[in-house]
Design an enzyme around this catalytic site. Structure first.
Site, short mmCIF file in Angstrom:
data_model
loop_
_atom_site.label_atom_id
_atom_site.label_comp_id
_atom_site.label_asym_id
_atom_site.label_seq_id
_atom_site.Cartn_x
_atom_site.Cartn_y
_atom_site.Cartn_z
N HIS A 228 -31.75 -47.32 -40.15
CA HIS A 228 -30.36 -47.61 -40.49
C HIS A 228 -29.46 -46.51 -40.77
O HIS A 228 -27.98 -46.80 -40.49
CB HIS A 228 -30.24 -48.50 -41.66
CG HIS A 228 -30.52 -47.64 -42.74
ND1 HIS A 228 -31.62 -46.97 -43.47
CD2 HIS A 228 -29.50 -47.25 -43.75
CE1 HIS A 228 -31.47 -46.39 -44.62
NE2 HIS A 228 -29.97 -46.48 -44.79
C1 UD1 Z 1 -25.84 -47.92 -47.31
C2 UD1 Z 1 -26.35 -46.75 -48.23
C3 UD1 Z 1 -27.60 -46.01 -47.90
C4 UD1 Z 1 -28.60 -47.09 -48.03
C5 UD1 Z 1 -28.34 -48.11 -47.03
C6 UD1 Z 1 -29.43 -49.19 -47.27
C7 UD1 Z 1 -24.06 -45.61 -48.64
C8 UD1 Z 1 -23.28 -44.36 -48.30
N1 UD1 Z 1 -25.04 -45.74 -47.67
O1 UD1 Z 1 -25.74 -47.79 -46.09
O2 UD1 Z 1 -27.90 -44.97 -48.47
O3 UD1 Z 1 -29.75 -46.45 -47.55
O4 UD1 Z 1 -27.19 -48.81 -47.69
O5 UD1 Z 1 -29.20 -50.57 -46.65
O6 UD1 Z 1 -23.93 -46.10 -49.70
N2 UD1 Z 1 -23.43 -54.86 -43.83
C9 UD1 Z 1 -23.61 -56.02 -43.40
N3 UD1 Z 1 -24.25 -57.07 -44.51
C10 UD1 Z 1 -24.25 -56.65 -45.77
C11 UD1 Z 1 -24.19 -54.99 -45.94
C12 UD1 Z 1 -23.67 -54.38 -44.95
O7 UD1 Z 1 -23.18 -56.81 -42.37
O8 UD1 Z 1 -24.86 -57.16 -46.59
C13 UD1 Z 1 -22.81 -54.06 -42.66
C14 UD1 Z 1 -21.40 -53.55 -42.99
O9 UD1 Z 1 -20.42 -54.24 -42.78
C15 UD1 Z 1 -21.48 -52.18 -42.14
C16 UD1 Z 1 -22.83 -51.87 -42.17
O10 UD1 Z 1 -23.75 -52.94 -42.35
O11 UD1 Z 1 -21.08 -52.31 -40.82
C17 UD1 Z 1 -23.27 -50.71 -43.00
O12 UD1 Z 1 -23.26 -50.95 -44.24
P1 UD1 Z 1 -22.80 -49.93 -45.56
O13 UD1 Z 1 -22.67 -50.59 -46.74
O14 UD1 Z 1 -21.46 -49.39 -45.03
O15 UD1 Z 1 -23.71 -48.84 -45.46
P2 UD1 Z 1 -25.31 -48.81 -44.95
O16 UD1 Z 1 -25.45 -48.10 -43.75
O17 UD1 Z 1 -25.88 -50.08 -45.23
#
Ligand code: UD1
Length: 391
Positions: A228
């Site tokens: 991820h």
């Molecule tokens: C975040 C954490 C990372 C952790 C990871 C585990 C930060 C900087 N990073 O990264 O340390 O290892 O979570 O998952 O806080 N999204 C969804 N549904 C959700 C959550 C996210 O669709 O329930 C999508 C968001 O719209 C976004 C992407 O996934 O486009 C990334 O989500 P984001 O929370 O920004 O960071 P992660 O890459 O998940």
């Protein structure tokens, strides 16, 4: 009787397994007849992760009580996530007047609430303090440095984390080595996970019906993959090379169970790789796994490939050989050179292949650093109770 008001914060998936044992340990402390203090606990969910299978599933499986406050900040750029969390969290503090705000890990919610708590004059405790990758291109590294700089109490998992904090000049009286709280959760759920059947989990979680139940994974004979990190999934060339290695080269040798993060699913589609992955033979592409399901897949895997910090630690305690798809780690204690089970491979296919050859077929060797014993949350609660409501 003195009450100490403690507000803990969760935001994203890796936080939930760190808060569940704390909630339980606070309840157990409050039920003790011999203590003259009670901890009044409030739980805040910032909503950084909001999909049911990234959030609610974990609350259910780990029996975490419903959050008292939900900030609902959702997705966005880093500044948007941190900014929205700070604004919403600032509005919550006056009503609850906590003595302590407790943050865990290194996600955006951790850093945003740490900053807000300190600006509002509330004492701050950080669980999983002192981890450093020394790679400040990782947003998590910025979050760790800022949070530790601000925390009054720093709860560390191991001696290497203590050494990092000492080098940064943190007053050692603030640092408490308590062990790894995620292992509390692992030990509490190990027996329930053992009862699950990986083949059934794979069939239930598959994202496409093209995966044949007859080929479902069985213990000791599959590799488990999670990806991820932006460095692995946000660049088309990198994601394509990794995907081709796993589906064209690895899967024919060893069936692959791949638990998909929403970011990765989106990128595979955007880069035109989705159809190839779901059609690949011996590849089980699964919706994000719940806690117990992931634990069960880890217990039965021949090898794990991951860029998740938490999985590296779980592999240690379960003894699963692990190839870490990162070039640095903030958890060096999990590496084989420091007595763990994992090798750092970055995202170079050559290095991943070489480490796979080296580790494939290696026997499970359980590695349990000191204090990764399932009792970390109790130690944290004892320190908080001794600190009291003032400091
Ligand atoms: C975040 C954490 C990372 C952790 C990871 C585990 C930060 C900087 N990073 O990264 O340390 O290892 O979570 O998952 O806080 N999204 C969804 N549904 C959700 C959550 C996210 O669709 O329930 C999508 C968001 O719209 C976004 C992407 O996934 O486009 C990334 O989500 P984001 O929370 O920004 O960071 P992660 O890459 O998940």
């Amino acid at each position: 009787m003195q009450a100490i008001r403690v507000m803990s914060v969760v935001g994203a998936r890796p936080n939930f397994m760190k808060i569940a044992p704390l909630v339980r340990a606070i309840e157990a402390f409050n039920a003790r007849p011999d203590v003259g203090r009670r901890l009044l606990h409030t739980l805040v969910h910032t909503g950084q992760h909001y999909d049911a299978d990234m959030s609610q599933t974990f609350f259910d499986a780990l029996a975490i009580p419903r959050p008292d406050v939900e900030l609902g900040v959702g997705s966005g750029t880093h500044a948007e996530q941190v900014g929205r969390t700070m604004i919403a969290f600032e509005a919550v503090l006056p009503a609850h007047r906590p003595d302590w705000v407790i943050v865990v890990g290194d996600v955006n919610a951790t850093c945003a609430c740490a900053l807000t708590a300190r600006k509002e004059g509330v004492k701050l405790a950080h669980i999983e303090a002192g981890l450093r990758s020394f790679d400040d291109s990782m947003p998590e590294e910025i979050n760790r440095i800022v949070t530790d700089r601000l925390a009054h109490l720093l709860f560390t998992p191991d001696a290497m984390a203590d050494a990092n904090l000492a080098r940064e000049g943190v007053d050692p009286r603030r640092v408490h080595r308590v062990g790894n709280i995620m292992i509390d959760t692992l030990e509490a759920h190990r027996a329930s996970a053992e009862r699950l059947d990986p083949a059934e989990l794979a069939v239930r979680g598959r994202v496409a019906a093209s995966m044949e139940p007859a080929d479902a994974p069985c213990d000791g004979r599959y590799a488990l993959l999670t990806l991820h990190r932006p460095s692995n999934v946000d660049h088309p060339d990198v994601l394509q090379a990794l995907t081709e290695f796993f589906i064209d080269e690895l899967a024919p040798q060893c069936p692959l169970v791949w638990s998909l993060h929403p970011r990765t699913a989106r990128r595979l589609r955007a880069f035109g790789l989705w159809e190839r992955v779901i059609r690949a033979r011996r590849v089980w592409l699964l919706e994000p796994l719940g806690y117990l399901d992931m634990l069960r897949f880890n217990m039965g895997a021949a090898i794990v490939f991951t860029d998740s910090g938490g999985l590296q630690e779980e592999c240690c305690v379960l003894g699963t050989p692990c190839v870490t798809l990162r070039s640095t780690t903030e958890r060096p204690i999990t590496l084989r050179e420091h007595g763990g089970v994992s090798e750092l491979a970055g995202n170079s296919v050559e290095r991943i292949r070489a480490h796979y050859r080296e580790l494939a077929g290696a026997p499970r060797r359980v590695r349990r650093p000191a204090l990764w014993d399932g009792h970390t949350a109790e130690r944290i609660v004892s320190v908080l109770a001794a600190e009291g409501g003032t400091a």
